[in-house]
Design a protein around this motif. Structure first.
Motif, PDB file in Angstrom:
ATOM      1  N   THR A   1       0.836  -1.208   0.000  1.00 59.97           N
ATOM      2  CA  THR A   1       0.000   0.000   0.000  1.00 59.97           C
ATOM      3  C   THR A   1       0.861   1.245   0.000  1.00 59.97           C
ATOM      4  N   ILE A   2       1.833   1.289   0.915  1.00 60.02           N
ATOM      5  CA  ILE A   2       2.749   2.430   0.957  1.00 60.02           C
ATOM      6  C   ILE A   2       3.532   2.536  -0.347  1.00 60.02           C
ATOM      7  N   GLY A   3       4.026   1.368  -0.808  1.00 62.26           N
ATOM      8  CA  GLY A   3       4.782   1.371  -2.053  1.00 62.26           C
ATOM      9  C   GLY A   3       3.967   1.874  -3.229  1.00 62.26           C
ATOM     10  N   GLY A   4       2.707   1.431  -3.311  1.00 59.70           N
ATOM     11  CA  GLY A   4       1.838   1.893  -4.390  1.00 59.70           C
ATOM     12  C   GLY A   4       1.619   3.391  -4.362  1.00 59.70           C
ATOM     13  N   LEU A   5       1.388   3.922  -3.147  1.00 56.47           N
ATOM     14  CA  LEU A   5       1.181   5.370  -3.008  1.00 56.47           C
ATOM     15  C   LEU A   5       2.452   6.143  -3.346  1.00 56.47           C
TER      16      LEU A   5
ATOM     17  N   THR B   1       3.051   8.604  -6.639  1.00 58.57           N
ATOM     18  CA  THR B   1       3.228  10.033  -6.378  1.00 58.57           C
ATOM     19  C   THR B   1       4.625  10.530  -6.717  1.00 58.57           C
ATOM     20  N   TRP B   2       5.660   9.790  -6.291  1.00 59.86           N
ATOM     21  CA  TRP B   2       7.036  10.269  -6.454  1.00 59.86           C
ATOM     22  C   TRP B   2       7.929   9.347  -7.284  1.00 59.86           C
ATOM     23  N   GLY B   3       7.405   8.230  -7.737  1.00 55.18           N
ATOM     24  CA  GLY B   3       8.226   7.321  -8.532  1.00 55.18           C
ATOM     25  C   GLY B   3       8.871   6.243  -7.679  1.00 55.18           C
ATOM     26  N   TRP B   4       9.561   5.296  -8.361  1.00 55.62           N
ATOM     27  CA  TRP B   4      10.124   4.145  -7.654  1.00 55.62           C
ATOM     28  C   TRP B   4      11.191   4.536  -6.643  1.00 55.62           C
ATOM     29  N   GLN B   5      11.841   5.697  -6.836  1.00 54.61           N
ATOM     30  CA  GLN B   5      12.913   6.107  -5.930  1.00 54.61           C
ATOM     31  C   GLN B   5      12.424   6.256  -4.484  1.00 54.61           C
ATOM     32  N   ALA B   6      11.139   6.576  -4.326  1.00 55.83           N
ATOM     33  CA  ALA B   6      10.609   6.839  -2.988  1.00 55.83           C
ATOM     34  C   ALA B   6      10.578   5.602  -2.104  1.00 55.83           C
ATOM     35  N   ILE B   7      10.541   4.393  -2.703  1.00 53.67           N
ATOM     36  CA  ILE B   7      10.495   3.193  -1.861  1.00 53.67           C
ATOM     37  C   ILE B   7      11.817   2.967  -1.131  1.00 53.67           C
TER      38      ILE B   7
END
Length: 440
Positions: free
Chosen positions: A141-145, A149-155
């Motif tokens: 869920t967090i990863g999807g959001l 919103t910010w792209g894969w870098q945010a994970i």
């Protein structure tokens, strides 16, 4: 426990978030889905060796020191991950991330053992279980959001504040017991040849799983018995071995727990990684929706873990394992009913059924392992326990990469579900012969 739990969530969080980021990453770096799964495989290949290594270091050098060192390394590597110039560099970053996040669980269990002694601390194990399940559950869920919103870098960046909090709380609150293994302490007693031979045996095993059906798999298969023989000869002659063969020979219950955990993990990660890809590529859901739909796979464990802990404390691991294996078999059967037009309500029901057994299986196996392990080897056995999680997860990634190499399909998903149902049935049989009471 809060400090330990914050560190413990790092590994499952990063294991689960990547599930909804594989498609955006494969698009960003212009690679196929099969290649993108190396982000999963590299994590587990490194962690499979890193977990018992970090556990042994915790036994020899002190659990607190190793815990804080690993969390600090995780903070640094997650901060620089978005700067990776190519997919190869990103895979390397994931490998270092795996090594760093391999420290909190084994060293944390060592810290718990130093306080609880030989009594199985069901409540503490439940806290770690809830922490792991919560992070894994909210991961998609967090990863999807984040990805939306910010792209894969945010994970990767989301790990930075978590690790900083764990470091601050750890420095303030974690106790500093002496090394658990008093027979051999310090860097000079680390069995580096044993570590190297263990890696030389385990990595080809995982490599065979990842290259099934290719010529490379036969080469790797030939290396395994050589490495295993050299490892056995070395460790049986060494006074303080890294891979304690004598302990495993004295305690076959530990080996049984390892094998069951590998099977449980293979089942879990097979549908955990397959469903988000199938939901996005076949059922037509975006990354955010896919993350929400698979949330019950791990999110429901937050509610179920206290019940599983109470049941384990009262009856031992046998009944929780029977319940968990039976529900896994039922959930795998329900996956055979999935089609692109399956209603959202039914999708949520299936993921709920698949999510419930996670707590029963994990907590039951952890309790059985804790009861069978001598105190001076707690962290190493805990790390080795996690190694078999990586074995199961790597096999799941290999199956996924093979079946979905050219894209997800409904027949491919059904084929995976059928295999999972068969293995779940075998786990039911194994649980039935588990000793009724293994907890002191």
């Amino acid at each position: 426990m809060i400090a330990i739990a914050l560190g413990t969530i790092l590994n499952p969080l990063n294991s689960s978030m990547i599930a909804v980021a594989l498609v955006p990453i494969h698009t960003a770096f212009r690679i196929d889905i099969g290649t993108s799964t190396w982000l999963v495989s590299a994590f587990y290949l490194t962690g499979a060796v890193g977990q018992p290594l970090m556990g042994r270091l915790a036994d020899l050098l002190g659990a607190r020191r190793v815990f804080l060192g690993g969390v600090s390394l995780a903070c640094i590597v997650c901060a620089i991950a978005p700067l990776a110039p190519s997919f190869g560099w990103l895979v390397a970053v994931r490998a270092v991330q795996a090594l760093a996040t391999s420290t909190p669980f084994p060293s944390g269990l060592g810290l718990i053992r130093s306080s609880a002694g030989n009594r199985v601390p069901a409540s503490s194990l439940a806290v770690l279980g809830i922490a792991g399940s919560t992070s894994a559950g909210f991961g998609p869920t967090i990863g999807g959001l984040l990805v939306s919103t910010w792209g894969w870098q945010a994970i990767f960046l989301v790990n930075v504040p978590i690790t900083l909090a764990a470091i601050v709380l750890g420095l303030r609150w974690l106790p500093a017991p002496p090394p658990a293994d008093q027979s051999a302490t310090g860097w000079s007693t680390i069995d580096l040849p044993g570590v190297a031979l263990f890696a030389a045996t385990l990595i080809p095993v995982l490599g065979v799983l990842l290259t099934l059906g290719t010529s490379e798999s036969w080469v790797l298969l030939a290396i395994i018995p050589i490495g295993a023989t050299l490892l056995a000869v070395r460790e049986l002659r060494f006074a303080t071995p890294f891979f304690d063969i004598r302990l495993l020979m004295r305690s076959p219950a530990i080996i049984g727990v390892f094998i069951q955990f590998a099977a449980v993990t293979f089942i879990f990660y097979s549908f955990f990684f397959a469903l988000p890809i199938w939901l996005q590529q076949v059922a037509g859901h975006d990354a955010k929706a896919a993350g929400l739909l698979v949330f019950p796979l791990t999110g429901v464990a937050v509610l179920v873990t206290p019940l599983a802990a109470r049941l384990t404390d009262r009856t031992g691991p046998r009944l929780p394992l029977i319940i968990g294996s039976t529900l896994l078999c039922a959930g795998s059967g329900l996956m055979l009913t999935l089609v692109p037009a399956t209603p959202v309500v039914l999708l949520l029901l299936i993921t709920f059924v698949l999510g419930v057994p996670n707590s029963f299986n994990t907590l039951g196996l952890q309790a059985a392992l804790y009861a069978a392990t001598p105190p001076e080897r707690t962290s190493w056995v805990a790390g080795q326990f996690q190694t078999f999680r990586y074995v199961g997860a790597t096999l799941a990634a290999a199956v996924l990469g093979s079946v979905f190499r050219h894209g997800a399909t409904t027949p491919g998903l059904h084929g995976i579900a059928l295999v999972l149902a068969i293995i779940s049935a075998a786990l039911i049989a194994a649980s039935l012969v588990t000793r009724r009471k293994q907890i002191a």
